[in-house]
Design an enzyme around this catalytic site. Structure first.
Site, PDB file in Angstrom:
ATOM      1  N   PHE A  46      40.937  46.617  36.275  1.00 23.61           N
ATOM      2  CA  PHE A  46      41.516  47.391  37.369  1.00 23.61           C
ATOM      3  C   PHE A  46      42.789  48.067  36.886  1.00 23.61           C
ATOM      4  O   PHE A  46      43.509  47.504  36.056  1.00 23.61           O
ATOM      5  CB  PHE A  46      41.889  46.460  38.529  1.00 23.61           C
ATOM      6  CG  PHE A  46      40.688  45.823  39.186  1.00 23.61           C
ATOM      7  CD1 PHE A  46      40.134  46.355  40.342  1.00 23.61           C
ATOM      8  CD2 PHE A  46      40.100  44.694  38.637  1.00 23.61           C
ATOM      9  CE1 PHE A  46      39.021  45.777  40.936  1.00 23.61           C
ATOM     10  CE2 PHE A  46      38.984  44.110  39.224  1.00 23.61           C
ATOM     11  CZ  PHE A  46      38.445  44.656  40.371  1.00 23.61           C
ATOM     12  N   THR A  81      35.623  43.079  35.228  1.00 28.38           N
ATOM     13  CA  THR A  81      36.042  44.403  35.666  1.00 28.38           C
ATOM     14  C   THR A  81      37.526  44.551  35.364  1.00 28.38           C
ATOM     15  O   THR A  81      38.295  43.606  35.519  1.00 28.38           O
ATOM     16  CB  THR A  81      35.774  44.592  37.169  1.00 28.38           C
ATOM     17  OG1 THR A  81      34.369  44.482  37.376  1.00 28.38           O
ATOM     18  CG2 THR A  81      36.229  45.963  37.647  1.00 28.38           C
TER      19      THR A  81
END
Ligand code: PEP
Ligand code: MN
Length: 697
Positions: free
Chosen positions: A277, A275
């Site tokens: 960010f 992921t």
């Protein structure tokens, strides 16, 4: 306990000493980085040097392979160390001197966002006061209200894609991106007690967590996936309820944090699940120009045809490489879109500033979200090469230098005008006329086609974990780029060994991963395509299936390179037409493989048609490699034919290697021993470079 056996206490003490030694070495490494950063401070050069980084990685991987340490472990550790040293240098240039930051994130303690926020702060040597919020919006608003200095929010996941809500926040709020961070997501399933999976009735997680584990969830017979506001919060809820039939998906750290039992590790659909960010602040950051930097912006284009293209051309024309383009609906304007663009560049750089001015003139709306140090960049790629040889492109002597080797002679032949042949009607897209430049296909971090020379090596069949792991280590150590291993075997007799099937595929993938090599394996049937495509890096079509048109069409629908072997009694034209079947469906990533054809000659298993390499390179832009193992069927002929294939202009080789060739369960006669493979690779490196990267014309 016997006297000679060291007790566990002593062993652990030894381990503790090694561990603190590792930390001391890291500290020493950082001191050296500081000294380097001081030298660089005087200059204007960028702090990130891709060639130097690759050199560092290659160096430590070579040591790892000497010592029998897993290549993927060493690579993971050193990627982190290199990224830390870049961050360390960036901090110096940025004049960061520690301090405290109040950071907002979405979710409960131990959420992935919490971990990513901690990683970001650690990278900048900041102490933090972290506060979890119920929604992304709440976390962003905390920054606008002055209750937090930064918000760390997930923007995209490599499996599930973009997080639309965060894109909406970037559009609506006056917030700036001042940093980015990545986190490797490692989902596990945890419950209050160690219960069988079949007894679970509900699985809680954030919708993204459920989506990223969709395949695993489908395999649970009785459990209903249930959305929860946050992954770690789901674990917290499971712990609080104590109902043994309810489980949650989150990180192992969250499971430990809330005292749950992990029922299953690594349940995400893809193992490489990251992921990204973004770090948001109320004011933009100024980043030193020597720090590798990205800029993000939002763009709305005009209504003329080609408007988006014109905007993107402003970036590419000014030398800015785009790393992401996301389109989102324009609120209140049905069927109109806004574009979120990330590119490599820094608004502090006059070249970037000028490009942005030009972009404003070309677009209807531009909002600059900020420039920030880049963390998430695609892994660099390289052309395949042989040990001890200069990188691709440099191996070819400059035009006009005296011809000294077969490759030079081939160049001279290739340069001669080609007789005007009647254009074939059997294929169009794979025809050289459709694309002048060679097609170059990415496999792992290696490029196949064009310049460079790629070696794919391994056993005919995967036979056991030991066999494939030792092959993987050995071939990697001696310069191979791809690990081969058959798991579904097309055997002449139904009584012969048919391969280990899916279990073999798992062994092959694990061995490749451990050695840091992508893998190739044969696909025999239409219904195997999707599943093999998920696991393997190249899908091989065997000689017996070259005209299995249903299989070819199916392979044309997946985004995975295909290695198409020449049919054992097929002409070159039929072979190219078979490649056309794949390409016509949309998948352009086809590598051709000459593996010998049936002739009246019986001295060798097949007749290796090396002139096919020259013909294919003239007629098609696709890469072509040679398999001298099946081409000759006898191991003593493999090395000379490999040598000849390289000189003839092949883009690489496919070679069978076995730890104990005489005992191989398939193709024993043609499999090389480890020593023979090592000798072959050493001699191959001595063959001068072959034909240049682009085709005739
Ligand atoms: C193989 O590569 O093991 C194989 C079966 O090859 P071919 O299809 O060329 O016989
Ligand atoms: Mn074989």
């Amino acid at each position: 306990m016997s006297e000679h056996q060291p007790d566990i206490y002593d062993l652990r003490q030894g381990l503790d000493e090694v561990d603190s030694g590792i930390v001391r070495l890291i500290a020493r490494r950082r001191d050296l980085i500081t000294a380097i950063a001081k030298v660089k401070e005087q200059g204007t050069s960028a702090i990130q040097d891709a060639d130097r980084e690759r050199g560092v990685l290659d160096g430590v991987m070579a040591v790892a392979s000497d010592l029998g340490v897993s290549a993927s472990l060493v690579r993971t550790i050193f990627r982190e160390l290199i990224s830390d040293s870049v961050a360390q240098q960036a901090r110096r240039l940025g004049g960061d001197s520690g301090g405290r930051a109040r950071v907002a994130f979405q979710g409960a303690e131990h959420a992935y966002s919490h971990a990513a926020a901690q990683k970001y702060l650690a990278g900048r040597e900041l102490d933090g006061d972290l506060t979890g919020h119920r929604t992304f919006r709440d976390a962003a608003d905390a920054v606008l209200a002055g209750d937090a200095d930064l918000a760390v929010l997930p923007i995209e996941n490599t499996t599930a894609g973009s997080i639309n809500e965060v894109y909406a926040l970037l559009r609506e709020r006056q917030l700036f991106i001042v940093g980015e961070e990545t986190w490797k997501v490692d989902h596990c399933l945890a419950a209050a007690q160690d219960v069988p999976l079949s007894s679970l009735s509900r699985i809680l997680s954030h919708p993204q967590g459920l989506e990223q584990c969709a395949q695993f969830l489908q395999s649970l017979p009785n459990a209903v996936p249930t959305t929860y506001f946050d992954t770690a919060g789901a674990m917290q809820a499971v712990a609080a309820a104590g109902d043994p039939t309810v489980a949650a998906i989150a990180s192992p750290e969250a499971a430990a944090g809330y005292g749950l039992v992990v029922l299953r590790h690594g349940i995400a659909d893809t193992e490489d699940n990251y992921t990204r960010f973004v770090v948001l602040s109320a004011s933009p950051a100024a980043v030193d120009r020597r720090i590798p930097c990205k800029t993000s912006l939002i763009l709305a284009t005009g209504h003329e045809e080609g408007d988006l293209l014109r905007c993107l051309e402003v970036l590419s024309g000014s030398g800015h490489s785009m790393t992401k383009l996301e389109s989102r609906p324009r609120p209140g304007r049905p069927w109109e879109y806004m574009f979120f663009v990330d590119f490599e560049g820094n608004t502090a750089d006059p070249r970037t500033a000028a490009a942005l001015d030009e972009l404003r003139a070309a677009a209807l709306f531009v909002k600059i979200l900020g420039s920030y140090p880049a963390k998430a960049l695609r892994a660099p790629v390289r052309h395949g090469g042989l040990p001890g040889q200069p990188p691709a492109g440099q191996a070819v002597p400059p035009a006009g230098s005296p011809a000294q080797d077969p490759a030079d002679m081939l160049e001279a032949v290739a340069a001669a005008p080609r007789p005007a042949a009647a254009r074939s009607r059997q294929y169009r897209l794979v025809d050289r006329a459709a694309r002048q430049a060679d097609t170059v296909i990415r496999v792992g971090d290696v490029l196949v086609g064009g310049g460079g020379f790629v070696v794919m090596a391994g056993p005919c069949s995967v036979e056991s974990a030991d066999q494939i792991t030792s092959c993987a280590r050995f071939v990697r150590e001696h310069g191979a780029h791809v690990l081969r291993g058959g798991v579904f075997k097309p055997r002449t007799s139904p009584y012969a060994f048919q391969g280990l099937g899916w279990q073999g595929l798992d062994l092959l993938v694990a061995a490749g991963r451990e050695a840091g090599l992508p893998v190739i394996t044969e696909v025999m049937a239409v219904d195997q395509v999707l599943r093999i495509a998920k696991a393997a890096d190249i899908l091989q079509v065997g000689t017996r299936n070259m005209q299995n048109f249903d299989l070819l069409r199916e392979l044309g629908k997946v985004d995975r390179p295909v290695l198409l072997k020449r049919g054992l009694s097929s002409t070159i034209e039929e072979w190219l037409a078979a490649a056309e079947y794949v390409v016509a469906q949309g998948n352009q990533q086809v590598i051709l493989c000459e593996r010998g054809i049936r002739t009246f000659e019986s001295a060798t298993r097949n007749t290796l048609d090396l002139s096919a390499v020259a013909v294919v390179r003239e007629r098609s832009h696709l890469p072509v490699i040679v398999d001298p193992s099946h081409g000759t069927g006898q191991r003593r002929y493999v090395a000379p034919m490999a040598w000849a294939a390289r000189a003839a202009g092949a883009h690489g080789l496919l070679i069978e290697v076995h730890p104990d060739p005489d005992q191989a369960l398939s193709d024993a006669d043609q499999s090389l021993s480890f020593d023979q493979f090592a000798a072959l690779m050493a001699r191959l490196a001595a063959v001068p470079g072959s034909v240049p990267a682009s085709g005739p014309g």
